[in-house]
Scaffold this active site. Structure first.
Site, PDB file in Angstrom:
ATOM      1  N   LYS A   1      -1.036  24.566  12.416  1.00 16.10           N
ATOM      2  CA  LYS A   1      -1.423  25.375  11.253  1.00 16.10           C
ATOM      3  C   LYS A   1      -2.069  24.508  10.162  1.00 16.10           C
ATOM      4  O   LYS A   1      -2.953  24.968   9.438  1.00 16.10           O
ATOM      5  CB  LYS A   1      -0.217  26.138  10.688  1.00 16.10           C
ATOM      6  CG  LYS A   1      -0.097  27.547  11.232  1.00 16.10           C
ATOM      7  CD  LYS A   1       0.469  27.639  12.628  1.00 16.10           C
ATOM      8  CE  LYS A   1      -0.454  27.924  13.738  1.00 16.10           C
ATOM      9  NZ  LYS A   1       0.174  27.973  15.058  1.00 16.10           N
TER      10      LYS A   1
ATOM     11  N   HIS B   1      -3.285  48.440  -5.109  1.00 10.06           N
ATOM     12  CA  HIS B   1      -4.733  48.310  -4.939  1.00 10.06           C
ATOM     13  C   HIS B   1      -5.250  47.195  -5.836  1.00 10.06           C
ATOM     14  O   HIS B   1      -4.851  47.136  -6.996  1.00 10.06           O
ATOM     15  CB  HIS B   1      -5.422  49.627  -5.306  1.00 10.06           C
ATOM     16  CG  HIS B   1      -6.910  49.539  -5.235  1.00 10.06           C
ATOM     17  ND1 HIS B   1      -7.588  49.545  -4.029  1.00 10.06           N
ATOM     18  CD2 HIS B   1      -7.849  49.416  -6.203  1.00 10.06           C
ATOM     19  CE1 HIS B   1      -8.875  49.439  -4.276  1.00 10.06           C
ATOM     20  NE2 HIS B   1      -9.076  49.351  -5.582  1.00 10.06           N
TER      21      HIS B   1
HETATM   22  P1  FAD Z   1      11.771  23.274  20.833  1.00 12.51           P
HETATM   23  O1  FAD Z   1      11.099  23.505  19.544  1.00 12.51           O
HETATM   24  O2  FAD Z   1      10.927  22.876  21.991  1.00 12.51           O
HETATM   25  O3  FAD Z   1      12.875  22.170  20.571  1.00 12.51           O
HETATM   26  C1  FAD Z   1      13.637  21.634  21.590  1.00 12.51           C
HETATM   27  C2  FAD Z   1      14.145  20.275  21.149  1.00 12.51           C
HETATM   28  O4  FAD Z   1      15.139  19.856  22.091  1.00 12.51           O
HETATM   29  C3  FAD Z   1      13.089  19.178  21.159  1.00 12.51           C
HETATM   30  O5  FAD Z   1      13.038  18.552  19.903  1.00 12.51           O
HETATM   31  C4  FAD Z   1      13.546  18.197  22.234  1.00 12.51           C
HETATM   32  O6  FAD Z   1      13.284  16.849  21.904  1.00 12.51           O
HETATM   33  C5  FAD Z   1      15.036  18.465  22.253  1.00 12.51           C
HETATM   34  N1  FAD Z   1      15.672  18.138  23.549  1.00 12.51           N
HETATM   35  C6  FAD Z   1      15.282  18.543  24.771  1.00 12.51           C
HETATM   36  N2  FAD Z   1      16.151  18.098  25.698  1.00 12.51           N
HETATM   37  C7  FAD Z   1      17.090  17.387  25.034  1.00 12.51           C
HETATM   38  C8  FAD Z   1      18.252  16.679  25.450  1.00 12.51           C
HETATM   39  N3  FAD Z   1      18.626  16.632  26.724  1.00 12.51           N
HETATM   40  N4  FAD Z   1      18.966  16.042  24.500  1.00 12.51           N
HETATM   41  C9  FAD Z   1      18.604  16.076  23.192  1.00 12.51           C
HETATM   42  N5  FAD Z   1      17.528  16.749  22.747  1.00 12.51           N
HETATM   43  C10 FAD Z   1      16.787  17.405  23.659  1.00 12.51           C
HETATM   44  N6  FAD Z   1       5.487  29.525  17.906  1.00 12.51           N
HETATM   45  C11 FAD Z   1       5.374  30.365  16.867  1.00 12.51           C
HETATM   46  O7  FAD Z   1       6.217  31.249  16.704  1.00 12.51           O
HETATM   47  N7  FAD Z   1       4.354  30.253  15.960  1.00 12.51           N
HETATM   48  C12 FAD Z   1       3.396  29.325  16.098  1.00 12.51           C
HETATM   49  O8  FAD Z   1       2.488  29.242  15.268  1.00 12.51           O
HETATM   50  C13 FAD Z   1       3.467  28.438  17.192  1.00 12.51           C
HETATM   51  N8  FAD Z   1       2.538  27.482  17.355  1.00 12.51           N
HETATM   52  C14 FAD Z   1       2.648  26.624  18.410  1.00 12.51           C
HETATM   53  C15 FAD Z   1       1.650  25.669  18.576  1.00 12.51           C
HETATM   54  C16 FAD Z   1       1.720  24.784  19.629  1.00 12.51           C
HETATM   55  C17 FAD Z   1       0.635  23.754  19.784  1.00 12.51           C
HETATM   56  C18 FAD Z   1       2.822  24.839  20.526  1.00 12.51           C
HETATM   57  C19 FAD Z   1       2.936  23.855  21.645  1.00 12.51           C
HETATM   58  C20 FAD Z   1       3.807  25.785  20.366  1.00 12.51           C
HETATM   59  C21 FAD Z   1       3.720  26.693  19.314  1.00 12.51           C
HETATM   60  N9  FAD Z   1       4.674  27.691  19.126  1.00 12.51           N
HETATM   61  C22 FAD Z   1       4.554  28.564  18.091  1.00 12.51           C
HETATM   62  C23 FAD Z   1       5.827  27.831  20.031  1.00 12.51           C
HETATM   63  C24 FAD Z   1       7.066  27.190  19.374  1.00 12.51           C
HETATM   64  O9  FAD Z   1       6.793  25.841  19.101  1.00 12.51           O
HETATM   65  C25 FAD Z   1       8.258  27.324  20.300  1.00 12.51           C
HETATM   66  O10 FAD Z   1       8.447  28.667  20.670  1.00 12.51           O
HETATM   67  C26 FAD Z   1       9.520  26.820  19.600  1.00 12.51           C
HETATM   68  O11 FAD Z   1       9.378  25.488  19.203  1.00 12.51           O
HETATM   69  C27 FAD Z   1      10.725  26.958  20.523  1.00 12.51           C
HETATM   70  O12 FAD Z   1      11.857  26.491  19.862  1.00 12.51           O
HETATM   71  P2  FAD Z   1      13.105  25.884  20.641  1.00 12.51           P
HETATM   72  O13 FAD Z   1      14.103  25.570  19.598  1.00 12.51           O
HETATM   73  O14 FAD Z   1      13.485  26.774  21.756  1.00 12.51           O
HETATM   74  O15 FAD Z   1      12.594  24.538  21.333  1.00 12.51           O
HETATM   75  P1  NAI Z   2      -0.575  31.337  27.125  1.00 11.82           P
HETATM   76  O1  NAI Z   2       0.331  31.858  28.151  1.00 11.82           O
HETATM   77  O2  NAI Z   2      -0.686  32.000  25.818  1.00 11.82           O
HETATM   78  O3  NAI Z   2      -2.082  31.313  27.718  1.00 11.82           O
HETATM   79  C1  NAI Z   2      -2.407  30.633  28.896  1.00 11.82           C
HETATM   80  C2  NAI Z   2      -3.760  31.129  29.372  1.00 11.82           C
HETATM   81  O4  NAI Z   2      -4.214  30.284  30.419  1.00 11.82           O
HETATM   82  C3  NAI Z   2      -3.723  32.535  29.943  1.00 11.82           C
HETATM   83  O5  NAI Z   2      -4.766  33.284  29.373  1.00 11.82           O
HETATM   84  C4  NAI Z   2      -3.898  32.330  31.430  1.00 11.82           C
HETATM   85  O6  NAI Z   2      -4.534  33.419  32.074  1.00 11.82           O
HETATM   86  C5  NAI Z   2      -4.761  31.085  31.443  1.00 11.82           C
HETATM   87  N1  NAI Z   2      -4.722  30.310  32.687  1.00 11.82           N
HETATM   88  C6  NAI Z   2      -3.625  30.002  33.433  1.00 11.82           C
HETATM   89  N2  NAI Z   2      -3.995  29.258  34.510  1.00 11.82           N
HETATM   90  C7  NAI Z   2      -5.344  29.080  34.417  1.00 11.82           C
HETATM   91  C8  NAI Z   2      -6.311  28.395  35.235  1.00 11.82           C
HETATM   92  N3  NAI Z   2      -5.958  27.744  36.328  1.00 11.82           N
HETATM   93  N4  NAI Z   2      -7.595  28.400  34.848  1.00 11.82           N
HETATM   94  C9  NAI Z   2      -7.976  29.058  33.719  1.00 11.82           C
HETATM   95  N5  NAI Z   2      -7.097  29.726  32.927  1.00 11.82           N
HETATM   96  C10 NAI Z   2      -5.812  29.738  33.280  1.00 11.82           C
HETATM   97  O7  NAI Z   2      -0.200  29.793  26.990  1.00 11.82           O
HETATM   98  P2  NAI Z   2      -0.551  28.706  25.899  1.00 11.82           P
HETATM   99  O8  NAI Z   2      -1.770  29.091  25.137  1.00 11.82           O
HETATM  100  O9  NAI Z   2      -0.537  27.416  26.634  1.00 11.82           O
HETATM  101  O10 NAI Z   2       0.695  28.786  24.921  1.00 11.82           O
HETATM  102  C11 NAI Z   2       2.022  28.508  25.414  1.00 11.82           C
HETATM  103  C12 NAI Z   2       3.053  29.194  24.585  1.00 11.82           C
HETATM  104  O11 NAI Z   2       3.097  28.666  23.279  1.00 11.82           O
HETATM  105  C13 NAI Z   2       2.791  30.670  24.483  1.00 11.82           C
HETATM  106  O12 NAI Z   2       3.836  31.344  25.150  1.00 11.82           O
HETATM  107  C14 NAI Z   2       2.801  30.991  23.036  1.00 11.82           C
HETATM  108  O13 NAI Z   2       3.684  32.034  22.765  1.00 11.82           O
HETATM  109  C15 NAI Z   2       3.271  29.715  22.344  1.00 11.82           C
HETATM  110  N6  NAI Z   2       2.391  29.503  21.199  1.00 11.82           N
HETATM  111  C16 NAI Z   2       2.455  30.382  20.155  1.00 11.82           C
HETATM  112  C17 NAI Z   2       1.603  30.278  19.097  1.00 11.82           C
HETATM  113  C18 NAI Z   2       1.677  31.281  18.010  1.00 11.82           C
HETATM  114  O14 NAI Z   2       2.642  32.033  17.953  1.00 11.82           O
HETATM  115  N7  NAI Z   2       0.695  31.353  17.120  1.00 11.82           N
HETATM  116  C19 NAI Z   2       0.622  29.201  18.990  1.00 11.82           C
HETATM  117  C20 NAI Z   2       0.612  28.360  20.152  1.00 11.82           C
HETATM  118  C21 NAI Z   2       1.494  28.499  21.180  1.00 11.82           C
END
Ligand code: FAD
Ligand code: NAI
Length: 462
Positions: free
Chosen positions: A51, A441
């Site tokens: 973000k 508004h």
């Molecule tokens: P995580 O956030 O993955 O945390 C798990 C933690 O457990 C990690 O810190 C890891 O180091 C720790 N851990 C793992 N195994 C062990 C172990 N054995 N011992 C000790 N520690 C351990 N979601 C949104 O809602 N909005 C967004 O804008 C959004 N943007 C995203 C952008 C990106 C690029 C990515 C990759 C994801 C995004 N997500 C977003 C998804 C979001 O990050 C995840 O859904 C969320 O972090 C899940 O939370 P969690 O607590 O389940 O796990």
């Molecule tokens: P995603 O599941 O959103 O999208 C993956 C995409 O890749 C799909 O459209 C799928 O059809 C495509 N795909 C899969 N295999 C492929 C192939 N071989 N060739 C071409 N296309 C292929 O997964 P993404 O974007 O990696 O995000 C992972 C998770 O992280 C999501 O579940 C999402 O909820 C979370 N996330 C949430 C955000 C938010 O809430 N703003 C921001 C970023 C991640």
């Protein structure tokens, strides 16, 4: 050996929120986290850094495209990539340190290291064994691997590498038109890269409302993102200064390739449970590799619970947080609950995309009788004033009862607007309830009211 009521494994949004709520409910609580900082994927390499880069690159776009239109004369902005990465890191640090502060305030212990569960009631970290009446697994997720593609996090990257590239690439291929691909693809497009998104399906953002998918793809294409749809990626060959992505078009099996300086693999994420010892413990898993839980987040092993990305459901930070609070309440003897019918999803592109509840496609498949109230932001004075007249609010309501079943927004502040509809849905509101609520508004939220009016006697401004 130390002894706790609750040990949470993982300090992401699921784990840290859960620990704080456990402590607030009077339970002696510790969190084990292996990373150097708290906050998990979300704060370190997910929601928050992405973000920050979305905001910075959108600000650049505003300066380049819209300042002049408002009579603001500034020199052509230049991007200092290192400074932008410093800004991003500062945002991360502020947030992760904030969690440390909250842990101290709530008397949650942070046990540093990687945890395993040798037996129910025990958590092993390094050579230490800690006792816990309840163990909550909140270990999150990791990027899914794609066969034939070797990620080096430098030029062939997952989102983690894409958030910390050494320089802004001239060209980028994004594999997967999901949330990560489109958010980070937009960032690099706005920063000047030539971005091509290669998607397996014929639609972007699978699972979203079809109307939104079509409008969203058109808007992104207008912003300069290239799309190759219906394409199965076969592999990535690393060359000097470029990577070659090969793909087959599903419609005719023809093979094609495209070169790019950086390839972002964004084809989904999978639960991360490595090293916990779940096999030996006998924890049941789902077919998709998630930890199997019941309605109270309990696994089949007494005293062991799981939440967040490691279990089924959307991989979203707020879903993990809500489950964290719910399981804490369950353990404390209260009625923890998450309403999975009302979990919003937001894509933080410009414009934003937000949705909650059923899509029109789902309602059709279920054979439900429904009505659609749709309102374009072109009829919203505030949106037009800030060059955000593209997009719409779409509300789906039960044909007979008018109860809101879902909502889909593409437009300014969609990620905030959606919550008005979430609250309405939590209260079982009808579209008419929203339509009869006075909205200030000029606000973007008037478009929500107009869409609700469109479910009844009709909107005023279209
Ligand atoms: P995580 O956030 O993955 O945390 C798990 C933690 O457990 C990690 O810190 C890891 O180091 C720790 N851990 C793992 N195994 C062990 C172990 N054995 N011992 C000790 N520690 C351990 N979601 C949104 O809602 N909005 C967004 O804008 C959004 N943007 C995203 C952008 C990106 C690029 C990515 C990759 C994801 C995004 N997500 C977003 C998804 C979001 O990050 C995840 O859904 C969320 O972090 C899940 O939370 P969690 O607590 O389940 O796990
Ligand atoms: P995603 O599941 O959103 O999208 C993956 C995409 O890749 C799909 O459209 C799928 O059809 C495509 N795909 C899969 N295999 C492929 C192939 N071989 N060739 C071409 N296309 C292929 O997964 P993404 O974007 O990696 O995000 C992972 C998770 O992280 C999501 O579940 C999402 O909820 C979370 N996330 C949430 C955000 C938010 O809430 N703003 C921001 C970023 C991640």
């Amino acid at each position: 050996m130390s002894s706790y009521d609750v040990i949470v494994i993982g300090a992401g949004p699921g784990g840290y929120v859960c620990a704080i709520r456990c402590a607030q409910l009077g339970l002696k609580t510790a969190v084990v986290e292996g990373r150097d900082t708290l906050g998990g994927t979300c704060l370190n390499v997910g929601c928050i850094p992405s973000k920050a880069l979305l905001h910075a690159s959108h600000s650049l776009h505003e300066a380049e495209e819209n300042f002049g239109k408002m009579g603001l004369k500034v020199a052509k902005p230049k991007v200092d990539w290192e400074a932008m990465l410093d800004y991003k890191q500062g945002v991360i640090d502020g947030n992760t340190k904030g969690i440390e502060f909250l842990f101290k305030k709530n008397k949650v212990d942070w046990i540093k290291g990687w945890a395993s569960i040798p037996e129910a009631g025990k958590v092993k970290v390094g050579d230490d064994i800690h006792e816990a009446k309840n163990i909550i697994i909140a270990t999150g997720s990791e990027p899914s691997a794609l066969p034939g593609i070797e990620v080096d996090e430098e030029t062939v990257v997952t989102s983690t590498g894409a958030l910390a590239l050494k320089s802004i690439p001239k060209s980028m291929v994004v594999i997967g038109a999901g949330v990560i691909g489109l958010e980070l693809g937009s960032v690099y497009k706005r920063l000047g890269a030539d971005v091509t998104v290669v998607e397996f399906l014929d639609v972007i953002t699978p699972g979203m409302d079809g109307d939104v998918q079509k409008t969203f793809q058109k808007m992104l294409a207008k912003q300069g993102l290239n799309f190759v749809m219906g394409a199965a990626v076969q592999g990535v060959a690393k060359g000097k200064g470029k990577n070659t992505v090969t793909y087959k078009l599903r419609k005719d099996d023809s093979e094609h390739s495209i070169d790019a300086e950086v390839v972002l693999v964004a084809t989904g994420r999978r639960p991360y449970t490595a090293g916990l010892g779940l096999d030996a413990l006998g924890v049941e898993m789902t077919q998709r590799g998630q930890i199997a839980t019941n309605g109270h987040y309990a696994t089949n092993i007494p005293g062991v619970y799981a939440i967040g990305d490691a279990i089924e459901g959307p991989m979203l930070a707020h879903k993990a947080e809500d489950e964290g609070m719910a399981v804490a309440e369950v353990i404390a003897g209260q009625a923890g609950h998450v309403n999975y019918d009302v979990i919003p999803g937001v894509i933080y592109t410009a414009p934003e995309v937000a949705s909650v509840g059923k899509t029109e496609e789902q309602l059709k498949a279920e054979g439900r009788a429904y009505k659609v109230g749709k309102f374009s932001f072109m009829g919203n004075g505030r949106a037009k004033a800030v060059f955000m007249g593209d997009g719409f609010v779409k509300i789906l309501a039960d044909k007979a009862t008018d109860r809101i079943l879902g909502a889909h927004i593409i437009g300014p502040a969609a990620g905030d607007l959606i919550h008005e509809i979430c609250v309405a849905m939590e209260f079982g509101a009808a579209a008419e309830d929203l339509a009869r609520t006075c909205h200030a508004h000029p606000t973007y939220s008037e478009a929500v009211r107009e869409a609700a009016l469109a479910c009844g006697d009709g909107p005023i401004h279209s």
